[in-house]
Design a protein around this motif. Structure first.
Motif, PDB file in Angstrom:
ATOM      1  N   ASP A  54       1.786  -3.339   5.179  1.00  0.00           N
ATOM      2  CA  ASP A  54       2.953  -3.796   4.437  1.00  0.00           C
ATOM      3  C   ASP A  54       3.799  -2.639   3.932  1.00  0.00           C
ATOM      4  O   ASP A  54       3.279  -1.634   3.476  1.00  0.00           O
ATOM      5  CB  ASP A  54       2.507  -4.622   3.236  1.00  0.00           C
ATOM      6  CG  ASP A  54       3.662  -4.941   2.334  1.00  0.00           C
ATOM      7  OD1 ASP A  54       4.587  -5.617   2.793  1.00  0.00           O
ATOM      8  OD2 ASP A  54       3.667  -4.469   1.188  1.00  0.00           O
ATOM      9  N   ASP A  55       5.108  -2.780   4.018  1.00  0.00           N
ATOM     10  CA  ASP A  55       6.013  -1.778   3.445  1.00  0.00           C
ATOM     11  C   ASP A  55       7.193  -2.448   2.747  1.00  0.00           C
ATOM     12  O   ASP A  55       8.299  -1.939   2.731  1.00  0.00           O
ATOM     13  CB  ASP A  55       6.485  -0.790   4.506  1.00  0.00           C
ATOM     14  CG  ASP A  55       7.329  -1.453   5.594  1.00  0.00           C
ATOM     15  OD1 ASP A  55       7.428  -2.699   5.597  1.00  0.00           O
ATOM     16  OD2 ASP A  55       7.893  -0.730   6.415  1.00  0.00           O
ATOM     17  N   THR A  56       6.941  -3.604   2.146  1.00  0.00           N
ATOM     18  CA  THR A  56       8.006  -4.348   1.465  1.00  0.00           C
ATOM     19  C   THR A  56       8.352  -3.775   0.103  1.00  0.00           C
ATOM     20  O   THR A  56       9.368  -4.132  -0.468  1.00  0.00           O
ATOM     21  CB  THR A  56       7.608  -5.821   1.274  1.00  0.00           C
ATOM     22  OG1 THR A  56       6.398  -5.878   0.523  1.00  0.00           O
ATOM     23  CG2 THR A  56       7.440  -6.526   2.608  1.00  0.00           C
TER      24      THR A  56
ATOM     25  N   ARG B 241       0.790  -1.243   0.000  1.00  0.00           N
ATOM     26  CA  ARG B 241       0.000   0.000   0.000  1.00  0.00           C
ATOM     27  C   ARG B 241       0.821   1.291   0.000  1.00  0.00           C
ATOM     28  O   ARG B 241       0.429   2.254  -0.653  1.00  0.00           O
ATOM     29  CB  ARG B 241      -0.972   0.007   1.169  1.00  0.00           C
ATOM     30  CG  ARG B 241      -2.122  -0.946   0.974  1.00  0.00           C
ATOM     31  CD  ARG B 241      -3.163  -0.761   2.046  1.00  0.00           C
ATOM     32  NE  ARG B 241      -4.164  -1.812   1.965  1.00  0.00           N
ATOM     33  CZ  ARG B 241      -5.203  -1.874   2.747  1.00  0.00           C
ATOM     34  NH1 ARG B 241      -5.403  -0.947   3.679  1.00  0.00           N
ATOM     35  NH2 ARG B 241      -6.076  -2.846   2.618  1.00  0.00           N
ATOM     36  N   PRO B 242       1.953   1.375   0.719  1.00  0.00           N
ATOM     37  CA  PRO B 242       2.685   2.650   0.726  1.00  0.00           C
ATOM     38  C   PRO B 242       3.201   3.095  -0.648  1.00  0.00           C
ATOM     39  O   PRO B 242       3.532   4.255  -0.830  1.00  0.00           O
ATOM     40  CB  PRO B 242       3.855   2.388   1.675  1.00  0.00           C
ATOM     41  CG  PRO B 242       3.403   1.277   2.548  1.00  0.00           C
ATOM     42  CD  PRO B 242       2.527   0.424   1.675  1.00  0.00           C
ATOM     43  N   ASP B 243       3.267   2.184  -1.611  1.00  0.00           N
ATOM     44  CA  ASP B 243       3.769   2.531  -2.941  1.00  0.00           C
ATOM     45  C   ASP B 243       2.747   3.285  -3.789  1.00  0.00           C
ATOM     46  O   ASP B 243       3.091   3.784  -4.855  1.00  0.00           O
ATOM     47  CB  ASP B 243       4.180   1.264  -3.701  1.00  0.00           C
ATOM     48  CG  ASP B 243       5.365   0.576  -3.067  1.00  0.00           C
ATOM     49  OD1 ASP B 243       6.195   1.263  -2.449  1.00  0.00           O
ATOM     50  OD2 ASP B 243       5.454  -0.663  -3.170  1.00  0.00           O
ATOM     51  N   TRP B 244       1.495   3.347  -3.341  1.00  0.00           N
ATOM     52  CA  TRP B 244       0.418   3.833  -4.185  1.00  0.00           C
ATOM     53  C   TRP B 244      -0.449   4.856  -3.478  1.00  0.00           C
ATOM     54  O   TRP B 244      -0.662   4.790  -2.287  1.00  0.00           O
ATOM     55  CB  TRP B 244      -0.460   2.651  -4.626  1.00  0.00           C
ATOM     56  CG  TRP B 244       0.361   1.566  -5.211  1.00  0.00           C
ATOM     57  CD1 TRP B 244       0.755   0.401  -4.607  1.00  0.00           C
ATOM     58  CD2 TRP B 244       0.973   1.554  -6.496  1.00  0.00           C
ATOM     59  NE1 TRP B 244       1.546  -0.325  -5.438  1.00  0.00           N
ATOM     60  CE2 TRP B 244       1.704   0.359  -6.616  1.00  0.00           C
ATOM     61  CE3 TRP B 244       0.962   2.444  -7.572  1.00  0.00           C
ATOM     62  CZ2 TRP B 244       2.415   0.031  -7.755  1.00  0.00           C
ATOM     63  CZ3 TRP B 244       1.680   2.109  -8.710  1.00  0.00           C
ATOM     64  CH2 TRP B 244       2.385   0.920  -8.796  1.00  0.00           C
TER      65      TRP B 244
ATOM     66  N   LEU C 119       7.919  -8.803  -7.545  1.00  0.00           N
ATOM     67  CA  LEU C 119       8.594  -7.713  -8.245  1.00  0.00           C
ATOM     68  C   LEU C 119       8.870  -6.581  -7.265  1.00  0.00           C
ATOM     69  O   LEU C 119       7.963  -6.110  -6.578  1.00  0.00           O
ATOM     70  CB  LEU C 119       7.718  -7.167  -9.376  1.00  0.00           C
ATOM     71  CG  LEU C 119       7.324  -8.127 -10.483  1.00  0.00           C
ATOM     72  CD1 LEU C 119       6.433  -7.407 -11.486  1.00  0.00           C
ATOM     73  CD2 LEU C 119       8.553  -8.706 -11.158  1.00  0.00           C
ATOM     74  N   LEU C 120      10.108  -6.143  -7.230  1.00  0.00           N
ATOM     75  CA  LEU C 120      10.459  -4.962  -6.461  1.00  0.00           C
ATOM     76  C   LEU C 120       9.873  -3.760  -7.193  1.00  0.00           C
ATOM     77  O   LEU C 120      10.070  -3.604  -8.398  1.00  0.00           O
ATOM     78  CB  LEU C 120      11.978  -4.823  -6.369  1.00  0.00           C
ATOM     79  CG  LEU C 120      12.508  -3.577  -5.673  1.00  0.00           C
ATOM     80  CD1 LEU C 120      12.154  -3.615  -4.197  1.00  0.00           C
ATOM     81  CD2 LEU C 120      14.013  -3.482  -5.862  1.00  0.00           C
ATOM     82  N   VAL C 121       9.123  -2.911  -6.489  1.00  0.00           N
ATOM     83  CA  VAL C 121       8.541  -1.722  -7.107  1.00  0.00           C
ATOM     84  C   VAL C 121       9.507  -0.559  -6.902  1.00  0.00           C
ATOM     85  O   VAL C 121       9.778  -0.145  -5.777  1.00  0.00           O
ATOM     86  CB  VAL C 121       7.161  -1.386  -6.505  1.00  0.00           C
ATOM     87  CG1 VAL C 121       6.611  -0.095  -7.108  1.00  0.00           C
ATOM     88  CG2 VAL C 121       6.187  -2.544  -6.744  1.00  0.00           C
TER      89      VAL C 121
END
Length: 157
Positions: free
Chosen positions: A98-100, A67-70, A115-117
């Protein structure tokens, strides 16, 4: 006639613009490759990934995202459960805390890829460097993240 504000666009970019690298060999890192989206819009970017994922890699049937990516629903609310791609709806899920910085793809074959974002605003030279590293099987060597729970797929939507 009125239009609904909940209708989502299925317009995606061309396959040449998908910034995705998968290693040429089996990955030994924590991630199986890297993806460098162009924005923080999960709906747009995930639809682009689904629609332009290399056909020889299979078909994406489910996405689990960090979630933190978006940009999206505020913390404490439900995340996005479906992505509308040009080929149709794809299930999506997330772990609330999650913060992976991973996007886990479940392929129609059952195979799962992590996949690493790469953040969309990463400078071009650094983004290309990270994509190149992913193509050499080193996408997940950048730090310790707890990815074991992703294999159990118990997102707390």
């Amino acid at each position: 006639m009125t239009t609904s504000s909940t209708v989502l666009s299925t317009a995606t970019r061309s396959p040449e613009q998908l910034r995705l690298r998968l290693p040429d060999t089996e990955s030994s890192g924590q991630a199986d490759g890297a993806w460098w989206p162009r924005s923080r819009d999960l709906q747009l970017e995930a639809a682009d990934l689904v629609d332009h994922y290399p056909s020889e890699g299979g078909r994406i049937s489910r996405l689990l995202y960090s979630r933190p990516d978006w940009d999206g629903p505020p913390a404490g609310t439900e995340g996005i459960h479906k992505i509308r791609a040009a080929r149709g709806w794809v299930k999506a899920g997330s772990f609330p805390s999650d913060d992976t910085h991973l996007m886990v793809l479940t392929m129609s074959s059952g195979r799962r890829l992590k996949l690493l974002v790469i953040p969309h605003d990463t400078p071009a030279a650094e983004g290309q460097k990270r994509l190149t590293a992913a193509g050499q099987g080193a996408a997940g060597d950048g730090g310790a993240v707890d990815v074991a729970r992703w294999d159990n797929e118990s997102p707390g939507d």
